[in-house]
Structure formats: structure tokens, C-alpha cells
Design a protein around this motif. Structure first.
Motif, PDB file in Angstrom:
ATOM      1  N   HIS A  10       0.802  -1.217   0.000  1.00  0.00           N
ATOM      2  CA  HIS A  10       0.000   0.000   0.000  1.00  0.00           C
ATOM      3  C   HIS A  10       0.839   1.274   0.000  1.00  0.00           C
ATOM      4  CE1 HIS A  10      -2.551  -3.133   1.824  1.00  0.00           C
ATOM      5  NE2 HIS A  10      -3.547  -2.506   1.238  1.00  0.00           N
ATOM      6  N   GLY A  11       2.175   1.146   0.046  1.00  0.00           N
ATOM      7  CA  GLY A  11       3.011   2.300   0.320  1.00  0.00           C
ATOM      8  C   GLY A  11       3.554   3.062  -0.873  1.00  0.00           C
ATOM      9  N   ASN A  12       3.254   2.624  -2.099  1.00  0.00           N
ATOM     10  CA  ASN A  12       3.864   3.289  -3.254  1.00  0.00           C
ATOM     11  C   ASN A  12       3.442   4.744  -3.407  1.00  0.00           C
ATOM     12  OD1 ASN A  12       5.524   1.219  -4.165  1.00  0.00           O
ATOM     13  ND2 ASN A  12       3.930   0.285  -5.416  1.00  0.00           N
ATOM     14  N   THR A  13       2.247   5.089  -2.927  1.00  0.00           N
ATOM     15  CA  THR A  13       1.762   6.472  -3.070  1.00  0.00           C
ATOM     16  C   THR A  13       1.866   7.251  -1.764  1.00  0.00           C
ATOM     17  OG1 THR A  13      -0.515   5.792  -2.572  1.00  0.00           O
ATOM     18  CG2 THR A  13       0.173   5.793  -4.885  1.00  0.00           C
ATOM     19  N   LYS A  14       2.388   6.636  -0.703  1.00  0.00           N
ATOM     20  CA  LYS A  14       2.476   7.314   0.592  1.00  0.00           C
ATOM     21  C   LYS A  14       3.689   8.238   0.627  1.00  0.00           C
ATOM     22  CE  LYS A  14      -1.025   4.975   2.217  1.00  0.00           C
ATOM     23  NZ  LYS A  14      -2.325   5.593   2.472  1.00  0.00           N
ATOM     24  N   LYS A  15       3.506   9.410   1.224  1.00  0.00           N
ATOM     25  CA  LYS A  15       4.576  10.417   1.284  1.00  0.00           C
ATOM     26  C   LYS A  15       5.188  10.549   2.669  1.00  0.00           C
ATOM     27  CE  LYS A  15       3.802  11.439  -3.021  1.00  0.00           C
ATOM     28  NZ  LYS A  15       4.740  10.970  -4.068  1.00  0.00           N
ATOM     29  N   ALA A  16       4.402  10.303   3.722  1.00  0.00           N
ATOM     30  CA  ALA A  16       4.925  10.524   5.067  1.00  0.00           C
ATOM     31  C   ALA A  16       4.090   9.770   6.102  1.00  0.00           C
ATOM     32  CB  ALA A  16       4.916  12.015   5.397  1.00  0.00           C
ATOM     33  N   ALA A  17       4.710   9.536   7.268  1.00  0.00           N
ATOM     34  CA  ALA A  17       4.053   8.908   8.419  1.00  0.00           C
ATOM     35  C   ALA A  17       3.321   7.630   8.015  1.00  0.00           C
ATOM     36  CB  ALA A  17       3.098   9.884   9.105  1.00  0.00           C
ATOM     37  N   PHE A  18       4.091   6.658   7.548  1.00  0.00           N
ATOM     38  CA  PHE A  18       3.502   5.403   7.092  1.00  0.00           C
ATOM     39  C   PHE A  18       4.497   4.272   7.326  1.00  0.00           C
ATOM     40  CE2 PHE A  18       2.988   2.159   3.769  1.00  0.00           C
ATOM     41  CZ  PHE A  18       1.656   1.814   3.945  1.00  0.00           C
ATOM     42  N   PHE A  19       3.954   3.077   7.572  1.00  0.00           N
ATOM     43  CA  PHE A  19       4.811   1.889   7.645  1.00  0.00           C
ATOM     44  C   PHE A  19       4.057   0.714   7.042  1.00  0.00           C
ATOM     45  CE2 PHE A  19       2.059   0.919  11.138  1.00  0.00           C
ATOM     46  CZ  PHE A  19       2.032  -0.471  11.193  1.00  0.00           C
ATOM     47  N   GLU A  20       4.811  -0.250   6.597  1.00  0.00           N
ATOM     48  CA  GLU A  20       4.236  -1.525   6.160  1.00  0.00           C
ATOM     49  C   GLU A  20       5.274  -2.605   6.409  1.00  0.00           C
ATOM     50  OE1 GLU A  20       1.461  -3.354   2.593  1.00  0.00           O
ATOM     51  OE2 GLU A  20       2.098  -1.249   2.586  1.00  0.00           O
ATOM     52  N   GLY A  21       4.843  -3.672   7.040  1.00  0.00           N
ATOM     53  CA  GLY A  21       5.768  -4.751   7.359  1.00  0.00           C
ATOM     54  C   GLY A  21       5.091  -6.100   7.293  1.00  0.00           C
ATOM     55  N   TRP A  22       5.846  -7.129   6.955  1.00  0.00           N
ATOM     56  CA  TRP A  22       5.362  -8.500   6.825  1.00  0.00           C
ATOM     57  C   TRP A  22       6.090  -9.380   7.825  1.00  0.00           C
ATOM     58  CZ3 TRP A  22       6.362  -5.005   3.138  1.00  0.00           C
ATOM     59  CH2 TRP A  22       5.410  -4.762   2.138  1.00  0.00           C
ATOM     60  N   TYR A  23       5.383 -10.348   8.397  1.00  0.00           N
ATOM     61  CA  TYR A  23       5.959 -11.246   9.401  1.00  0.00           C
ATOM     62  C   TYR A  23       5.998 -12.665   8.808  1.00  0.00           C
ATOM     63  CZ  TYR A  23       6.424 -13.601  13.982  1.00  0.00           C
ATOM     64  OH  TYR A  23       6.841 -14.369  15.055  1.00  0.00           O
ATOM     65  N   PHE A  24       7.183 -13.058   8.334  1.00  0.00           N
ATOM     66  CA  PHE A  24       7.394 -14.381   7.757  1.00  0.00           C
ATOM     67  C   PHE A  24       7.982 -15.291   8.838  1.00  0.00           C
ATOM     68  CE2 PHE A  24       7.237 -11.659   4.093  1.00  0.00           C
ATOM     69  CZ  PHE A  24       6.850 -12.443   3.007  1.00  0.00           C
ATOM     70  N   LYS A  25       7.169 -16.190   9.365  1.00  0.00           N
ATOM     71  CA  LYS A  25       7.614 -17.074  10.445  1.00  0.00           C
ATOM     72  C   LYS A  25       7.887 -18.474   9.897  1.00  0.00           C
ATOM     73  CE  LYS A  25       6.135 -19.141  14.852  1.00  0.00           C
ATOM     74  NZ  LYS A  25       5.040 -19.263  15.843  1.00  0.00           N
ATOM     75  N   HIS A  26       8.985 -19.086  10.369  1.00  0.00           N
ATOM     76  CA  HIS A  26       9.358 -20.440   9.961  1.00  0.00           C
ATOM     77  C   HIS A  26       9.737 -21.220  11.213  1.00  0.00           C
ATOM     78  CE1 HIS A  26      10.460 -17.397   6.991  1.00  0.00           C
ATOM     79  NE2 HIS A  26      10.062 -18.247   6.074  1.00  0.00           N
ATOM     80  N   GLN A  27       9.230 -22.433  11.336  1.00  0.00           N
ATOM     81  CA  GLN A  27       9.609 -23.244  12.492  1.00  0.00           C
ATOM     82  C   GLN A  27       9.936 -24.667  12.083  1.00  0.00           C
ATOM     83  OE1 GLN A  27       5.540 -22.414  14.224  1.00  0.00           O
ATOM     84  NE2 GLN A  27       5.792 -24.530  14.928  1.00  0.00           N
ATOM     85  N   ILE A  28      10.933 -25.194  12.736  1.00  0.00           N
ATOM     86  CA  ILE A  28      11.328 -26.598  12.579  1.00  0.00           C
ATOM     87  C   ILE A  28      11.483 -27.155  13.989  1.00  0.00           C
ATOM     88  CG2 ILE A  28      12.361 -26.698  10.293  1.00  0.00           C
ATOM     89  CD1 ILE A  28      15.009 -25.877  11.484  1.00  0.00           C
ATOM     90  N   GLY A  29      10.564 -28.048  14.353  1.00  0.00           N
ATOM     91  CA  GLY A  29      10.555 -28.550  15.721  1.00  0.00           C
ATOM     92  C   GLY A  29      10.257 -27.420  16.688  1.00  0.00           C
ATOM     93  N   ASP A  30      11.121 -27.269  17.688  1.00  0.00           N
ATOM     94  CA  ASP A  30      10.935 -26.214  18.679  1.00  0.00           C
ATOM     95  C   ASP A  30      11.614 -24.907  18.285  1.00  0.00           C
ATOM     96  OD1 ASP A  30       9.524 -27.960  20.292  1.00  0.00           O
ATOM     97  OD2 ASP A  30      11.315 -28.631  21.369  1.00  0.00           O
ATOM     98  N   ALA A  31      12.327 -24.892  17.188  1.00  0.00           N
ATOM     99  CA  ALA A  31      13.077 -23.702  16.775  1.00  0.00           C
ATOM    100  C   ALA A  31      12.236 -22.834  15.852  1.00  0.00           C
ATOM    101  CB  ALA A  31      14.368 -24.107  16.083  1.00  0.00           C
ATOM    102  N   VAL A  32      12.331 -21.517  16.060  1.00  0.00           N
ATOM    103  CA  VAL A  32      11.582 -20.542  15.262  1.00  0.00           C
ATOM    104  C   VAL A  32      12.546 -19.523  14.674  1.00  0.00           C
ATOM    105  CG1 VAL A  32       9.888 -18.682  15.346  1.00  0.00           C
ATOM    106  CG2 VAL A  32       9.458 -20.816  16.568  1.00  0.00           C
ATOM    107  N   TYR A  33      12.361 -19.228  13.393  1.00  0.00           N
ATOM    108  CA  TYR A  33      13.156 -18.218  12.697  1.00  0.00           C
ATOM    109  C   TYR A  33      12.181 -17.317  11.926  1.00  0.00           C
ATOM    110  CZ  TYR A  33      16.810 -21.583  13.740  1.00  0.00           C
ATOM    111  OH  TYR A  33      17.654 -22.449  14.396  1.00  0.00           O
ATOM    112  N   ALA A  34      12.073 -16.070  12.339  1.00  0.00           N
ATOM    113  CA  ALA A  34      11.126 -15.147  11.712  1.00  0.00           C
ATOM    114  C   ALA A  34      11.880 -13.983  11.079  1.00  0.00           C
ATOM    115  CB  ALA A  34      10.121 -14.628  12.730  1.00  0.00           C
ATOM    116  N   PHE A  35      11.377 -13.557   9.913  1.00  0.00           N
ATOM    117  CA  PHE A  35      11.975 -12.438   9.188  1.00  0.00           C
ATOM    118  C   PHE A  35      10.886 -11.406   8.914  1.00  0.00           C
ATOM    119  CE2 PHE A  35      14.230 -16.331   8.301  1.00  0.00           C
ATOM    120  CZ  PHE A  35      15.553 -15.982   8.554  1.00  0.00           C
ATOM    121  N   ILE A  36      11.197 -10.152   9.202  1.00  0.00           N
ATOM    122  CA  ILE A  36      10.222  -9.067   9.070  1.00  0.00           C
ATOM    123  C   ILE A  36      10.771  -8.017   8.115  1.00  0.00           C
ATOM    124  CG2 ILE A  36       8.800  -7.372  10.292  1.00  0.00           C
ATOM    125  CD1 ILE A  36       9.379  -8.971  12.884  1.00  0.00           C
TER     126      ILE A  36
END
Length: 315
Positions: A10-36
Motif C-alpha cells: 500500500h506504500g507506493n503512493t504514501k509520502k509521510a508517516a507510514f509503515f508496512e511490514g510482513w511477518y514471515f515465520k518459519h519453524q522446525i521442531g521447537d526452533a523458530v526463525y522469523a523475518f520481518i
């Protein structure tokens, strides 16, 4: 313009005071690796792309230049430097003095939430409003993983892993909120998300609730726009206990409290607020329908965030 989708940028037309972020979570067993991956736009128009990483070990923040960021408006595709995030998977090349992560993960089919004209996203009819402080989207409650990552000097094989994907966009994170997510329970094919947050609205504010529990093909949605209310929030023996009621449904969420790792969050578009997330904790879910317990299971490798005190409660 009404915001009716959570799928794309949604941010291509935004000029100020805006954020956009995605939460990509990955888990193997009890281990978690997330990238934002994300983009913040400050009040003077300066743009700051970033990628945050969170795992059992801690959290890391990778800043990038404005020129290194691009995101599609018609599909899920975010490129930041040499890193690419999409519905098909992620390709990473992150390097700092503290952490290096390189490799490619491929995703299986996304498991979405149910959508309708009334509720085109998890935010229900609020999706159509253009003045909300923060919008939330759930893109995949669960999906299979394949591929490997080189994490420092260790090779991680995600071939038996499971993923999750959500996003936020707007001007600021809520002043106070609770958030929990888990897709690894005692029984297979169970997926869960919950959030309660203080929501500014037309000069006042209310406590908004959005929650999804999927058991196989059955979805239970508890949300403010369906009449859900927060019954209580208490602390008992190292657990935060949250009870939500909606008509004949009663959902109890018991979260084992663990000290979280720090993450950066936006205020008026600026990534200057520190929140804390437990990347992997344990939760106990109990769902009662019309007085009968229909689900009670422990979930593992759950994510949990607590920021501030949501309105009306002292816990």
C-alpha cells in the motif's frame, strides 16, 4: 480510498508517516526463525527499508537504503537489497558482524482464513475504512516449507518445517496490545491467531479483538465485529490467562510467560519504539461452545507479544 485488501503493498503512493511490514515465520521442531521485511516513511518523507530477524538467540535489525527497496502492488513480492520475499518463498542474503543468514526457502500452498464481503480480511468491515491507525492482515495460517538456510556456520534444513505469514500497515502500532500465534499443537491441522488492541476511532477509542482458530476445515472466528468481548486478563502461576466471549463461545488462552527479544515498531511511521516478542513459548487453548468443551490442547513454538496494558484491565 477504501482499503479492501491485505494482500499487496500500500506504500507506493504514501509520502509521510507510514509503515508496512510482513511477518514471515518459519519453524522446525521447537526452533523458530522469523523475518520481518518492511518500510517506514518518516514525517519528512525519508524512507527506511529494513529487515528484522528474530529467533531463540535474539533479534537483529538490518537497515537498507531507499533505493534498495521495491514492492509490487499486484502481487506479494518484496525486494530489499539481495533479499526477496514472495508467496513462493524467500531468498536471503543478510550479513552483519553479529549474524549472517543466506539461502532459499520454498513455500507450499497457503492456508488462508475465510473471507467474505462483510469480512474481506481479518479486520472485517473495518477493512473498508481509510483512517485506521493500523491495519492487520493474515495471509497464511500455515504452509509447508522446503529448502535450507546457512545460519552463521550452521545449515538449517526446513524440509519438515511449517510457516506462517501476516502483515501490518498504517501509521503506528497500537499503544497497547496482546498478540499470540501458533500452528503447532498436539493434534495436526490446528492453527491459531489472536490479538486484542486499543483502537483509536473517530476521536474516541475501543478495545478491538480479532481471533481465528482453525481445526481442520472448521474455522472459529471471534472478533469485535461479530460481538466478541474480552472477559478477563489475569496472571496465574507464570501464565497470562485471557478469556474471550462471543455469544455461545468462550475461548481461554493461557500463555506461558517468557522474557522476549526486542523488536523495533513504528510510531507515526518512524521505527523508534521497542516492543518485546517471545518467538517460541507454550500456550493452552480451551474453546467451549454452548457449555461444552470442544477443544483443549497445548500449542508449542507459539509467538507472543504484550505491549502496554489494554484498556479496562489491570493484569
Amino acid at each position: 480510498m477504501a482499503i479492501t485488501t491485505d494482500l499487496f503493498f500500500h506504500g507506493n503512493t504514501k509520502k509521510a508517516a507510514f509503515f508496512e511490514g510482513w511477518y514471515f515465520k518459519h519453524q522446525i521442531g521447537d526452533a523458530v526463525y522469523a523475518f520481518i521485511p518492511g518500510l517506514s516513511i518518516e514525517s519528512d518523507g525519508r524512507k527506511q527499508p529494513f529487515i528484522q530477524v528474530i529467533s531463540h538467540e535474539g533479534s537483529h535489525y538490518f537497515p537498507f537504503s531507499e533505493a534498495e527497496f521495491s514492492a509490487a502492488e499486484d502481487q506479494l513480492s518484496i525486494k530489499i537489497g539481495e533479499n526477496h520475499f514472495s508467496e513462493q518463498g524467500i531468498s536471503l542474503s543478510l550479513e552483519s558482524t553479529e549474524l549472517s543468514v543466506k539461502g532459499t526457502l520454498t513455500y507450499g500452498a497457503f492456508h488462508p482464513i475465510s473471507r467474505s464481503r462483510y469480512a474481506p480480511s481479518i479486520m472485517g468491515p473495518f477493512s473498508y475504512l481509510s483512517f485506521m491507525e493500523c491495519y492487520h492482515g493474515i495471509l497464511s495460517m500455515a504452509h509447508r516449507l522446503s529448502g535450507t538456510l546457512k545460519w552463521k556456520d550452521q545449515t538449517l534444513d526446513f524440509s519438515e518445517g511449517i510457516g506462517y505469514l501476516e502483515k501490518d500497515w498504517g501509521t503506528s502500532f497500537p499503544a497497547a496490545y496482546l498478540w499470540a500465534q501458533c500452528n503447532q499443537f498436539e493434534a495436526p491441522d490446528v492453527r491459531f491467531f489472536f490479538s486484542a488492541a486499543d483502537i483509536p476511532f473517530l476521536g474516541t477509542a475501543f478495545l478491538g479483538i480479532i481471533s481465528v482458530l482453525q481445526i481442520g476445515d472448521k474455522e472459529y472466528r471471534l472478533a469485535t465485529y461479530y460481538g466478541a468481548r474480552l472477559d478477563s486478563v489475569t496472571r496465574k502461576q507464570g501464565r497470562l490467562v485471557i478469556i474471550v466471549r462471543q455469544k455461545g463461545l468462550e475461548l481461554t488462552i493461557e500463555v506461558a510467560e517468557k522474557e522476549g527479544h526486542s523488536l523495533m515498531a513504528p510510531t507515526d511511521g518512524v521505527m523508534n519504539r521497542i516492543i518485546r516478542e517471545s518467538a517460541s513459548t507454550e500456550i493452552l487453548l480451551t474453546l467451549i461452545e454452548n457449555g461444552q468443551t470442544i477443544f483443549r490442547q497445548t500449542g508449542f513454538s507459539a509467538g507472543f507479544e504484550e505491549s502496554g496494558i489494554v484498556r479496562g484491565y489491570t493484569y
